[in-house]
Scaffold this active site. Structure first.
Site, PDB file in Angstrom:
ATOM      1  N   GLY A 136      25.538  90.807  51.906  1.00  0.00           N
ATOM      2  CA  GLY A 136      25.773  90.760  50.465  1.00  0.00           C
ATOM      3  C   GLY A 136      25.764  89.336  49.963  1.00  0.00           C
ATOM      4  CE  LYS A 139      33.548  86.599  42.497  1.00  0.00           C
ATOM      5  NZ  LYS A 139      33.194  87.979  42.194  1.00  0.00           N
ATOM      6  CB  ILE A 140      31.641  89.893  48.455  1.00  0.00           C
ATOM      7  CG1 ILE A 140      31.402  90.208  46.981  1.00  0.00           C
ATOM      8  CG2 ILE A 140      32.419  91.005  49.136  1.00  0.00           C
ATOM      9  CD1 ILE A 140      32.672  90.434  46.195  1.00  0.00           C
ATOM     10  N   GLY A 141      31.408  87.461  50.572  1.00  0.00           N
ATOM     11  CA  GLY A 141      31.423  87.005  51.963  1.00  0.00           C
ATOM     12  C   GLY A 141      32.678  86.201  52.262  1.00  0.00           C
ATOM     13  CD  GLU A 158      22.555  88.636  58.640  1.00  0.00           C
ATOM     14  OE1 GLU A 158      21.515  88.275  58.094  1.00  0.00           O
ATOM     15  OE2 GLU A 158      22.926  88.217  59.758  1.00  0.00           O
ATOM     16  CB  CYS A 193      18.847  88.580  51.305  1.00  0.00           C
ATOM     17  SG  CYS A 193      18.320  89.546  52.722  1.00  0.00           S
TER      18      CYS A 193
END
Lengths: 427, 485
Positions: A136, A139-141, A158, A193
């Site tokens: 993803g 930010k969420i990573g 990733e 991506c």
């Protein structure tokens, strides 16, 4: 979810079904073929220091793994562990398809699908996992990694990035244009991506490249691209509006040299090319993740290196050139998750290559044996016998013992023999 | 212990980090000659300054020079030589597949931060440092402030023997460590306890900095009934060595406790005691406890009266000299602190089981340790231990020696951490494996491109199945139909 036309949805789901089927078989078959090899313990040389002994490295599953997939290519493969898969809620049809089909094909006691959004994901992240695999955005990573830190859970992230495409003038123009177009718009309309994010080429070559791209796009999608069923739509209205904002930026909107059409009702944006947008505009600062393609021009092609290196490391970096020296320089001078010369995206399909990011584009890699590795623990196993007892290892310490140890650690055969024979004796 | 004053303030740290990054980006650290020169520099440093090293380790931990050589200096030099020998091979680009030219190119990950622990203050700093340099990175090292003499030695000598602009040492306490973690790194290796490990990883998450954590654990040692007297003695030698001769048990891979059949326990204890007497004829042969804090921690483990009453040997302690006798306990309660926390000291609980196989059930619910040791000749038991337990590593019929073996990975799993190093694993830990494919422009498959149709779908299926024959036939216009997978 915005209303959309029937044809568009069918095309989406059919395309995704095909992707899923192809991807599943390819990756899974490769895994099946090679699994025995990957699972075999690897014998390694035990040093003379621990003589006599044998050593090996054996792969064991980590345990229970959480896989959080993103919405554009929603399928990933894990090996040997019990898995909880949380597909992206942004692709709800795929998510429910997965939830419905997967239990029918795999051991549903060991592999679970949990659907849901932020609340469900947060709840899952509170649990303790042996590994978390997240695909993803950065930010969420960061949130995933911070949650994992509480339980000291290792992660594979990733993430995305702005994948640059450097186009030299020494190329086959038509093939180049096709491959860029296929990688950009043929893959979920730029929402991948590893989609080419932007192009860098020389001022002199740019017009030729633009013309070639235009020709190819017309061939792929006809002269009314919004009506083409081969063009994927934007996933939802949030992203549609995000892309619209990038396009409508006053410093950017006048740089459109191709396309620009959009249909909010269908959530479709046509392939759109920009020439020389300002480097500090939104479209050049964030990952585009859509069908907008800026072309940045430089005087000399080598200037592209500095520009790319001024940005965070991308997941993939592309180069089109026949000049092998330039290829070498690119490979040595640019850092990215992966690099592809004279094509885009397809390195994803090579099961022998690790697929993953570096820096902002991610941590860890997968595909093929690298997936197996990502979800295994390499356990070292050393087997000694009782022979070869070296008194020199133990107290009471003495200069004589130190001498022998020096020799042993240097690999000195004489010292080793002495050590094994129990010198210095009687201590 | 007094904390060393930190290296300036956070401004200095920012400048330091930026400076190191600049050096790395200049490309200097990528050069093979540079990497080799650093490793040679490390070898020279340990050879020329050996006495200073022995003095520092003695000051910090009371280590005898033979122990220091065996566990730290000697082991390091051997490891550095191994790296030098293999460096070119590790850095070479292997050709993975064809027909399109595909390779995995290892490149330096960038700027690396290494936190080392106080118990093997030289080894835990220089082993990862050498690997990070071998992989072509610039490095900042933060040695533990709890071993100040060794930290000072490193700060004084590393700049003399290595490229001082690319390798920096930052001394100080936890606040310096936290200050360093405010910055972005390309990789962080931390050796220490889980509490700090969590803090490190949480801070790393802000910058998406990849981390490797080498944490602690209770390493169990299973002792099977051994019939041969001589072999039994060898086993006990190795157990005593692994428990008490390595930093007095203050090591992450030291034997924490023993599991043995209850019938065999008395024989084992007798042998342990006699061997201890034979080995530790002088107090200087065993390192001391690090400091008062750890001394008190260990003393508290014995304070529990149920634990104290299980002592069968030793138990004596001297706070002034920071020494605790080698102490053996028989079946302390499993819920006592000594059996739930990592001991990290010279106390050895022996837990008895009815039969050796019961150890497997005992270990199952426990947090995964860095190492599981087992002294046994039973091949079936060995296989069961490998298959039914999980740990960083398994060593049969010896202990700790796996640390010195460059061909096997060293690292934990679960609560004992993640990320592995030693030998080529250190090189890999600090490298980015970049996938590189070169395609030619003249081989073109039309079915990759839209407009989409059934023909293209069919051809894609064949391509993904590596069905080259059908692919070629399809390209020639033959073979219209396929079987579904």
């Amino acid at each position: 979810m915005a209303a959309r036309g029937g044809v568009g949805v069918e095309a989406d789901v059919a395309a995704l079904r095909a992707q899923f089927a192809a991807g599943r078989t390819r990756g899974a078959e490769f895994a099946l073929k090679n699994l025995k090899k990957w699972m075999k313990p690897q014998k390694v040389s035990a040093s003379l220091m621990t003589f006599p002994s044998t050593a090996m490295v054996t792969a064991e599953p980590l345990g229970v793994v959480l896989v959080i997939s993103a919405w554009n290519y929603p399928f990933s493969i894990a090996a040997g562990n019990a898995v909880v898969l949380k597909p992206s809620e942004v692709a709800p049809a795929t998510s429910s398809l997965l939830a419905e089909l997967l239990p029918q094909y795999v051991d549903s006691t060991c592999i679970k699908v949990v659907e849901g959004g932020v609340a469900e994901t947060t709840a899952l992240l509170e649990q303790k996992w042996d590994k978390i695999f997240y695909t993803g955005n950065g930010k969420i990573g960061r949130i995933v990694m911070a949650s994992a830190a509480k339980h000291l859970t290792p992660v594979v992230l990733e993430l995305g990035g702005k994948c640059p495409v450097v186009v030299d003038s020494n190329v086959d123009l038509h093939v180049t244009a096709k491959r860029i177009a296929a990688g950009k718009w043929g893959c979920n309309n730029g929402q991948a991506c590893i989609s080419p994010d932007f192009i860098i080429t020389t001022k002199s070559f740019a017009p030729k490249l633009l013309e070639a791209l235009g020709k190819v796009l017309e061939k792929f999608y006809g002269d009314e691209p919004l009506r083409s069923s081969d063009l994927s739509r934007i996933v939802n209205s949030n992203h549609f509006n995000r892309l619209k904002k990038l396009m409508d930026d006053e410093n950017v909107s006048d740089k459109i040299v191709f396309g620009g059409q959009r249909d909010e009702h269908q959530l479709k944006i046509a392939p759109t090319i920009f020439m020389d947008v300002p480097l500090d505009s939104g479209i050049m600062k964030e990952e585009i993740f859509g069908p907008l393609l800026p072309i940045i021009t430089v005087d000399k092609i080598h200037e592209s290196f500095a520009l790319i290196n001024s940005m965070t490391k991308p997941l993939a970096a592309y180069l089109f050139t026949k000049d092998s020296k330039l290829q070498e320089q690119y490979e040595a001078g640019i850092s990215a998750g992966g690099m592809l010369v004279n094509d885009t995206v397809v390195h994803l399909t090579n099961q022998y290559l690790p697929f993953g990011g570096v820096g902002e584009s991610g941590i860890g890699a997968y595909h093929g044996s690298f997936s197996f590795e990502a979800f295994s623990h390499k356990k070292a196993v050393l087997v000694r016998g009782f022979a070869g007892e070296a008194a020199a290892r133990y107290p009471p310490y003495s200069t004589a013992k130190l001498k022998i140890l020096r020799g042993v650690l240097k690999g000195n055969l004489g010292s080793m023999i002495q050590a094994i024979l129990g010198f210095p004796r009687g201590k | 212990m007094e904390e060393k004053p930190q290296n300036g303030g956070s401004f200095c740290l920012g400048g330091l980090v930026a400076g190191v990054r600049e050096v790395h980006e200049s490309g200097r650290t990528k050069e093979m000659e540079w990497r080799q020169a650093q490793i040679r520099g490390l070898i020279r440093m340990l050879t020329e300054e050996e006495d200073a090293v022995f003095d520092a380790l003695h000051e910090d931990l009371g280590k005898h020079r033979v122990e220091s050589f065996r566990d730290e200096v000697g082991n390091l030099v051997k490891s550095f030589r191994n790296t030098l020998q293999n460096l070119k091979k590790w850095a070479d680009t292997p050709l993975i597949s064809f027909p399109c030219n595909a390779m995995v190119v290892p490149e330096p990950i960038g700027v690396v931060l290494i936190f080392s622990c106080w118990n093997l203050p030289l080894g835990l700093a220089l082993e990862p440092l050498s690997g990070a340099l071998a992989a072509g990175n610039a490095v900042v090292l933060k040695p533990s402030e709890l071993a100040p003499s060794t930290a000072a030695f490193l700060a004084a000598n590393l700049p003399k023997y290595l490229d001082a602009k690319a390798v920096k040492i930052v001394q100080g306490g936890p606040e310096v460590g936290e200050g360093l973690m405010e910055h972005r790194w390309d990789k962080v290796l931390f050796t220490g306890n889980a509490r700090v490990g969590r803090i490190i990883m949480t801070k790393a998450a802000k910058h998406l900095t990849p981390v490797a954590l080498e944490l602690g654990s209770k390493c169990p040692c299973i002792v099977d009934r051994i019939n041969s007297k001589w072999e039994c003695q060898v086993a006990v030698n190795r157990i005593v060595g692994a428990k008490w001769s390595t930093c007095a048990g203050q090591a992450c891979i030291a034997i924490d406790y023993i599991l043995v059949e209850e019938q065999f326990a008395p024989i084992l204890i007798e042998l342990l005691v006699s061997t201890l007497e034979r080995f530790f004829t002088k107090p200087e042969y065993m390192a001391r406890i690090l400091n008062e804090k750890h001394f008190d921690r260990l003393a508290n483990l014995l304070a529990d009266h149920r634990v104290a009453s299980s002592i069968v040997h030793g138990g004596g302690a001297n706070r002034k000299t920071l020494t605790i006798e080698p102490t053996i306990l028989l079946d302390p309660p499993l819920d006592s602190d000594i059996m739930t926390e990592e001991i990290f000291g010279p106390l050895l609980p022996i837990i008895t089981v009815k039969k050796t196989e019961d150890c497997l059930a005992f270990l199952k619910p426990k947090p995964k340790p860095l190492a599981i040791y087992a002294f046994t000749k039973d091949e079936k038991l060995k296989q069961r231990i490998i298959a039914e337990t999980s740990s960083g590593c398994v060593t049969f019929n010896d202990a700790i020696v796996q640390y010195g073996l460059d061909t096997v990975p060293f690292g934990g799993i679960g609560a004992s951490g993640f990320g592995q190093y030693h030998g080529k694993y250190t090189f890999e830990l600090f490298s980015h494996r970049k996938a590189v494919i070169k395609r030619s422009l003249w081989v073109e498959f039309m079915f990759r491109y839209p407009p989409w149709d059934e023909y293209r779908m069919r051809m894609l299926r064949r391509a993904f199945r590596f069905d080259y024959v059908s692919l070629v036939l399809g390209l020639l216009g033959l073979r219209q139909h396929d079987f579904k997978f």
